[in-house]
Design an enzyme around this catalytic site. Structure first.
Site, PDB file in Angstrom:
ATOM      1  N   HIS A 254      66.655  41.322  17.045  1.00 58.58           N
ATOM      2  CA  HIS A 254      67.386  40.251  16.355  1.00 58.58           C
ATOM      3  C   HIS A 254      66.421  39.338  15.601  1.00 58.58           C
ATOM      4  O   HIS A 254      66.611  39.062  14.409  1.00 58.58           O
ATOM      5  CB  HIS A 254      68.181  39.449  17.384  1.00 58.58           C
ATOM      6  CG  HIS A 254      68.956  38.309  16.817  1.00 58.58           C
ATOM      7  ND1 HIS A 254      70.308  38.388  16.565  1.00 58.58           N
ATOM      8  CD2 HIS A 254      68.587  37.050  16.447  1.00 58.58           C
ATOM      9  CE1 HIS A 254      70.728  37.237  16.058  1.00 58.58           C
ATOM     10  NE2 HIS A 254      69.700  36.403  15.985  1.00 58.58           N
ATOM     11  N   GLU A 255      65.384  38.885  16.284  1.00 63.55           N
ATOM     12  CA  GLU A 255      64.435  37.964  15.634  1.00 63.55           C
ATOM     13  C   GLU A 255      63.626  38.675  14.552  1.00 63.55           C
ATOM     14  O   GLU A 255      63.238  38.047  13.556  1.00 63.55           O
ATOM     15  CB  GLU A 255      63.529  37.322  16.676  1.00 63.55           C
ATOM     16  CG  GLU A 255      64.254  36.498  17.731  1.00 63.55           C
ATOM     17  CD  GLU A 255      65.182  35.443  17.161  1.00 63.55           C
ATOM     18  OE1 GLU A 255      64.940  34.983  16.022  1.00 63.55           O
ATOM     19  OE2 GLU A 255      66.168  35.085  17.838  1.00 63.55           O
ATOM     20  N   HIS A 258      65.453  38.320  11.315  1.00 65.31           N
ATOM     21  CA  HIS A 258      65.132  37.051  10.652  1.00 65.31           C
ATOM     22  C   HIS A 258      63.764  37.121   9.981  1.00 65.31           C
ATOM     23  O   HIS A 258      63.597  36.740   8.818  1.00 65.31           O
ATOM     24  CB  HIS A 258      65.116  35.914  11.671  1.00 65.31           C
ATOM     25  CG  HIS A 258      66.455  35.465  12.129  1.00 65.31           C
ATOM     26  ND1 HIS A 258      67.419  35.003  11.273  1.00 65.31           N
ATOM     27  CD2 HIS A 258      66.993  35.384  13.384  1.00 65.31           C
ATOM     28  CE1 HIS A 258      68.501  34.656  11.969  1.00 65.31           C
ATOM     29  NE2 HIS A 258      68.258  34.884  13.247  1.00 65.31           N
ATOM     30  N   GLU A 284      71.469  35.278   9.406  1.00 62.61           N
ATOM     31  CA  GLU A 284      72.085  35.959  10.551  1.00 62.61           C
ATOM     32  C   GLU A 284      72.630  37.329  10.174  1.00 62.61           C
ATOM     33  O   GLU A 284      72.692  38.222  11.019  1.00 62.61           O
ATOM     34  CB  GLU A 284      73.192  35.091  11.146  1.00 62.61           C
ATOM     35  CG  GLU A 284      72.694  33.895  11.924  1.00 62.61           C
ATOM     36  CD  GLU A 284      71.839  34.282  13.124  1.00 62.61           C
ATOM     37  OE1 GLU A 284      72.129  35.301  13.766  1.00 62.61           O
ATOM     38  OE2 GLU A 284      70.883  33.552  13.423  1.00 62.61           O
TER      39      GLU A 284
END
Length: 489
Positions: A254-255, A258, A284
């Protein structure tokens, strides 16, 4: 120098100082000694005072009036500088400084209260944060909706009412899908112990597999995973749990979504308003498509199953199909960041409604825990067992990020649109993912979304990339198809 060039030189210095402030935040979350918190609050307040003075400097208005951009990029630079300037001049300098000071201090108070399961220790400082943020919202709104002014910081050109309409459209189908899934037998959960150092080693491998450039980044541990920085220095954090390696692996992916967005932006935009993600919703969209549509796909989980077997040995899941079901298991839980795709957006809707009520003055901070627990029981059907699983689980409100939470679900909506187009743009996507190769998908996202940074408005970049008007239908269709297949609906 022309007015445009003078403005851009000034802006680059301001952006550089902003990056320094961000690095202080990263340090506070990762390696700062606990006892340094009071001093750090003063440091953050001092640099915010400098930043606010630059962002509201009268020369910016003069340069904006005189600047004559030569192309689309120049016009976009001025659009974003003007938007930021118009907001900055509405907020008194002493208020901006006070917010920076209190939110830095509140972050440490929240972390300790969360560890101690003591809501009462956190509420007084949260009261101060809410009061100051409401003052800021009132200054920005100038008689308009305070929460809309808050949202503008994270999702420009979007209102609370527009978000509420999207959520109202999503909720019935999400609730129906959850009910149908939870009525079916639940796939096996992971059990046993997973060495945390080994988790971090595999997390690093996953970060690289998803295109994270470690020459311009690093992976550390924090209480609450996050990504920090832009341009040539983009850092991520993750966390480990001895009994739940998925927490580590999918937080990392997830990170990386980003971070890959920030690393993928055209370097010509470095330290300019276009040199970072255009909104948190678009941000996101990248983290969620990396984590879910790619990272939790049947193709990629087959590869991850082999990696986990190699790292941990036999961990009790029979085969890749069973592992895919385990990764995507829909089950009761309290924690937003650990929620499955079916229920995640319901967690966001709860926070959206509560923070909107806080900013409107319809909900008092003293009532927050009871309101959270009542809403959670109504939405999920069981009671919150402890504060760290309830209103103390997220860092966001302690650091003043009101208006941020709904961007998570907007990101899911955008990701649904992008994934629909991505599958058409990368026909052999599943074959690539089955080999642990995300390069086709990440290259498509870099070309159509990431490289543009802040060049286009949020909904415009999604429209350009996906070819459709952004809306929740592709996401809902994807979820219904995926989980109907897993659960035999």
């Amino acid at each position: 120098m022309t007015a445009f060039n003078e403005l851009m030189a000034f802006q680059r210095e301001t952006s550089a100082l902003g990056q320094i402030a961000g690095r202080l935040g990263w340090d506070q979350e990762t390696v700062m000694p606990r006892g340094a918190a009071p001093q750090r609050a003063e440091e953050m307040a001092a640099i915010e005072a400098v930043l606010h003075a630059r962002r509201s400097d009268p020369r910016v208005a003069e340069w904006l009036d005189q600047a004559a951009p030569q192309d689309e990029v120049g016009k976009a630079q001025l659009r974003e500088i003007r938007r930021a300037y118009d907001r900055a001049v509405k907020v008194p300098a002493d208020l901006a400084t006070a917010i920076a000071r209190i939110t830095s201090a509140a972050q440490g108070t929240w972390a300790q209260a969360r560890a101690d399961e003591d809501v009462s220790a956190f509420l007084p400082v949260l009261e101060e944060v809410v009061s100051l943020k409401r003052q800021e919202g009132e200054a920005l709104a100038q008689g308009g909706d305070v929460y809309d002014a808050m949202v503008e910081d994270y999702e420009p050109y979007t209102t609370g009412a527009q978000i509420a309409a999207i959520f109202d459209e999503m909720r019935p189908r999400l609730v129906a899908l959850r009910a149908a899934v939870l009525d079916r037998p639940e796939p096996a959960a992971l059990s046993g112990s997973f060495d945390e150092m080994t988790q971090m080693q595999l997390a690093q491998k996953l970060a690289v597999a998803f295109g994270y450039d470690l020459n311009n980044g690093r992976v550390d541990k924090a209480v609450h995973p996050f990504s920090s920085g832009s341009g040539l220095d983009v850092r991520i954090t993750t966390r480990t749990s001895e009994t739940d390696p998925f927490n580590c692996f999918y937080s990392t992916i997830h990170e990386v979504g980003h971070a890959a967005y920030e690393q993928g932006i055209d370097r010509d935009y470095l330290l300019t308003p276009l040199g970072c993600g255009v909104s948190m919703g678009v941000h996101e969209s990248q983290s969620r498509i990396y984590e879910n549509q790619l990272g939790r796909s049947r193709a990629f989980t087959g590869w991850l199953f082999d990696q986990m077997n190699g790292a941990f040995g036999d961990f009790g899941i029979a085969d890749a199909d069973a592992f895919y079901a385990t990764v995507n298991r829909v089950h009761n839980g309290y924690i937003r960041t650990e929620a499955d795709e079916v229920q995640y957006n319901l967690h966001i809707m709860l926070r959206f409604d509560l923070e909107r009520a806080l900013m409107a003055g319809d909900l008092q901070v003293s009532e927050l825990e009871a309101a959270w627990n009542d809403r959670f029981k109504a939405d999920f059907g069981y009671a919150v067992d402890k504060p760290s699983n309830g209103c103390l689980q997220d860092v966001h409100w302690s650091v003043g990020l009101f208006g941020y939470f709904p961007t998570y679900s907007l990101g899911n909506v955008y990701a649904g649109c992008l994934y629909q187009a991505l599958r058409g743009g990368v026909p052999d996507l599943d074959a690539q993912l089955a080999e642990g190769d995300t390069s086709g998908a990440t290259a498509w996202l870099r070309e159509h979304v990431q490289q543009h940074g802040g060049l286009y408005a949020p909904r415009e970049i999604i429209r350009r990339a996906s070819g459709i008007e952004p809306g929740p239908e592709p996401l809902l269709g994807y979820l219904e198809q995926k989980f109907s297949a897993i659960y035999g609906l």
